[in-house]
Design a protein around this motif. Sequence first.
Motif, PDB file in Angstrom:
ATOM      1  N   ILE A   1      -3.373   1.413  -0.317  1.00 59.37           N
ATOM      2  CA  ILE A   1      -4.018   2.181   0.752  1.00 59.37           C
ATOM      3  C   ILE A   1      -5.507   1.872   0.835  1.00 59.37           C
ATOM      4  O   ILE A   1      -6.058   1.785   1.931  1.00 59.37           O
ATOM      5  CB  ILE A   1      -3.761   3.696   0.598  1.00 59.37           C
ATOM      6  CG1 ILE A   1      -4.226   4.467   1.830  1.00 59.37           C
ATOM      7  CG2 ILE A   1      -4.430   4.241  -0.657  1.00 59.37           C
ATOM      8  CD1 ILE A   1      -3.456   4.201   3.082  1.00 59.37           C
ATOM      9  N   ARG A   2      -6.163   1.687  -0.285  1.00 54.50           N
ATOM     10  CA  ARG A   2      -7.603   1.399  -0.256  1.00 54.50           C
ATOM     11  C   ARG A   2      -7.899   0.079   0.455  1.00 54.50           C
ATOM     12  O   ARG A   2      -8.885  -0.055   1.161  1.00 54.50           O
ATOM     13  CB  ARG A   2      -8.175   1.399  -1.675  1.00 54.50           C
ATOM     14  CG  ARG A   2      -8.311   2.790  -2.253  1.00 54.50           C
ATOM     15  CD  ARG A   2      -8.729   2.746  -3.728  1.00 54.50           C
ATOM     16  NE  ARG A   2      -8.894   4.072  -4.285  1.00 54.50           N
ATOM     17  CZ  ARG A   2      -7.910   4.823  -4.750  1.00 54.50           C
ATOM     18  NH1 ARG A   2      -6.667   4.372  -4.714  1.00 54.50           N
ATOM     19  NH2 ARG A   2      -8.152   6.027  -5.237  1.00 54.50           N
ATOM     20  N   SER A   3      -7.032  -0.887   0.275  1.00 50.92           N
ATOM     21  CA  SER A   3      -7.193  -2.174   0.957  1.00 50.92           C
ATOM     22  C   SER A   3      -7.010  -2.009   2.466  1.00 50.92           C
ATOM     23  O   SER A   3      -7.759  -2.583   3.262  1.00 50.92           O
ATOM     24  CB  SER A   3      -6.179  -3.174   0.398  1.00 50.92           C
ATOM     25  OG  SER A   3      -6.246  -4.383   1.082  1.00 50.92           O
ATOM     26  N   VAL A   4      -6.026  -1.215   2.864  1.00 58.45           N
ATOM     27  CA  VAL A   4      -5.783  -0.962   4.289  1.00 58.45           C
ATOM     28  C   VAL A   4      -6.981  -0.243   4.903  1.00 58.45           C
ATOM     29  O   VAL A   4      -7.462  -0.610   5.976  1.00 58.45           O
ATOM     30  CB  VAL A   4      -4.488  -0.147   4.478  1.00 58.45           C
ATOM     31  CG1 VAL A   4      -4.325   0.301   5.921  1.00 58.45           C
ATOM     32  CG2 VAL A   4      -3.280  -0.966   4.025  1.00 58.45           C
ATOM     33  N   LEU A   5      -7.490   0.774   4.208  1.00 59.29           N
ATOM     34  CA  LEU A   5      -8.639   1.524   4.728  1.00 59.29           C
ATOM     35  C   LEU A   5      -9.892   0.661   4.776  1.00 59.29           C
ATOM     36  O   LEU A   5     -10.677   0.752   5.724  1.00 59.29           O
ATOM     37  CB  LEU A   5      -8.872   2.781   3.884  1.00 59.29           C
ATOM     38  CG  LEU A   5      -7.759   3.819   3.933  1.00 59.29           C
ATOM     39  CD1 LEU A   5      -8.015   4.929   2.927  1.00 59.29           C
ATOM     40  CD2 LEU A   5      -7.591   4.376   5.332  1.00 59.29           C
ATOM     41  N   ARG A   6     -10.087  -0.173   3.781  1.00 56.38           N
ATOM     42  CA  ARG A   6     -11.245  -1.083   3.769  1.00 56.38           C
ATOM     43  C   ARG A   6     -11.186  -1.997   4.991  1.00 56.38           C
ATOM     44  O   ARG A   6     -12.180  -2.196   5.689  1.00 56.38           O
ATOM     45  CB  ARG A   6     -11.251  -1.898   2.479  1.00 56.38           C
ATOM     46  CG  ARG A   6     -12.496  -2.716   2.260  1.00 56.38           C
ATOM     47  CD  ARG A   6     -12.505  -3.455   0.917  1.00 56.38           C
ATOM     48  NE  ARG A   6     -12.015  -2.676  -0.200  1.00 56.38           N
ATOM     49  CZ  ARG A   6     -10.866  -2.915  -0.853  1.00 56.38           C
ATOM     50  NH1 ARG A   6     -10.095  -3.929  -0.516  1.00 56.38           N
ATOM     51  NH2 ARG A   6     -10.494  -2.153  -1.863  1.00 56.38           N
ATOM     52  N   GLN A   7     -10.005  -2.532   5.265  1.00 53.51           N
ATOM     53  CA  GLN A   7      -9.812  -3.409   6.431  1.00 53.51           C
ATOM     54  C   GLN A   7     -10.043  -2.635   7.728  1.00 53.51           C
ATOM     55  O   GLN A   7     -10.694  -3.126   8.646  1.00 53.51           O
ATOM     56  CB  GLN A   7      -8.393  -3.971   6.389  1.00 53.51           C
ATOM     57  CG  GLN A   7      -8.078  -4.965   7.470  1.00 53.51           C
ATOM     58  CD  GLN A   7      -6.646  -5.474   7.352  1.00 53.51           C
ATOM     59  OE1 GLN A   7      -5.951  -5.258   6.369  1.00 53.51           O
ATOM     60  NE2 GLN A   7      -6.196  -6.164   8.386  1.00 53.51           N
ATOM     61  N   LEU A   8      -9.532  -1.429   7.799  1.00 48.32           N
ATOM     62  CA  LEU A   8      -9.656  -0.614   9.007  1.00 48.32           C
ATOM     63  C   LEU A   8     -11.107  -0.268   9.320  1.00 48.32           C
ATOM     64  O   LEU A   8     -11.541  -0.351  10.466  1.00 48.32           O
ATOM     65  CB  LEU A   8      -8.830   0.668   8.851  1.00 48.32           C
ATOM     66  CG  LEU A   8      -8.960   1.708   9.957  1.00 48.32           C
ATOM     67  CD1 LEU A   8      -8.495   1.141  11.295  1.00 48.32           C
ATOM     68  CD2 LEU A   8      -8.154   2.950   9.593  1.00 48.32           C
ATOM     69  N   PHE A   9     -11.867   0.119   8.308  1.00 48.31           N
ATOM     70  CA  PHE A   9     -13.220   0.621   8.533  1.00 48.31           C
ATOM     71  C   PHE A   9     -14.323  -0.416   8.340  1.00 48.31           C
ATOM     72  O   PHE A   9     -15.504  -0.097   8.494  1.00 48.31           O
ATOM     73  CB  PHE A   9     -13.482   1.837   7.643  1.00 48.31           C
ATOM     74  CG  PHE A   9     -12.577   2.996   7.950  1.00 48.31           C
ATOM     75  CD1 PHE A   9     -12.445   3.466   9.245  1.00 48.31           C
ATOM     76  CD2 PHE A   9     -11.853   3.618   6.951  1.00 48.31           C
ATOM     77  CE1 PHE A   9     -11.622   4.538   9.547  1.00 48.31           C
ATOM     78  CE2 PHE A   9     -11.031   4.690   7.234  1.00 48.31           C
ATOM     79  CZ  PHE A   9     -10.905   5.147   8.538  1.00 48.31           C
ATOM     80  N   GLU A  10     -13.952  -1.646   8.029  1.00 44.45           N
ATOM     81  CA  GLU A  10     -14.950  -2.697   7.829  1.00 44.45           C
ATOM     82  C   GLU A  10     -15.783  -2.885   9.102  1.00 44.45           C
ATOM     83  O   GLU A  10     -15.259  -2.992  10.209  1.00 44.45           O
ATOM     84  CB  GLU A  10     -14.259  -4.009   7.466  1.00 44.45           C
ATOM     85  CG  GLU A  10     -15.215  -5.107   7.098  1.00 44.45           C
ATOM     86  CD  GLU A  10     -14.471  -6.343   6.610  1.00 44.45           C
ATOM     87  OE1 GLU A  10     -15.012  -7.024   5.745  1.00 44.45           O
ATOM     88  OE2 GLU A  10     -13.361  -6.612   7.108  1.00 44.45           O
TER      89      GLU A  10
END
Length: 108
Positions: free
Chosen positions: A76-85
């Motif tokens: 999930i942290r990877s998905v959120l990092r990608q989303l909010f980058e």
Amino acid sequence: MVQLYRTLISFLFVIGLITTVKAQQPTEKPITGNFANLRFEQFVRQIESSTPYRFFYNPSDVDSLLVNLQADQQPIRSVLRQLFEGTRYFYAVDRQQRIYITFDQPIH
């Protein structure tokens, strides 16, 4: 002999403590999906319906946020990092798998 006994008991106590702490940490369920042109609230509903994660955010902060990403067994942290980058959004994930989203205010 007494010193050896104390050392052995201390060692077993530490091993038991580590095992207990490890068992209490939730396992992160990987995220898979094609999230194309979704409003943030739709993205949240999809994630919450298929994982133990729960999102907390101010709806007015994300009303114009569109999600366009693809995930294949990602944490999930990877998905959120990608989303909010490259945005002004911030996130935090706690041990109870609650996800906090803020706008323009880093979470410490």
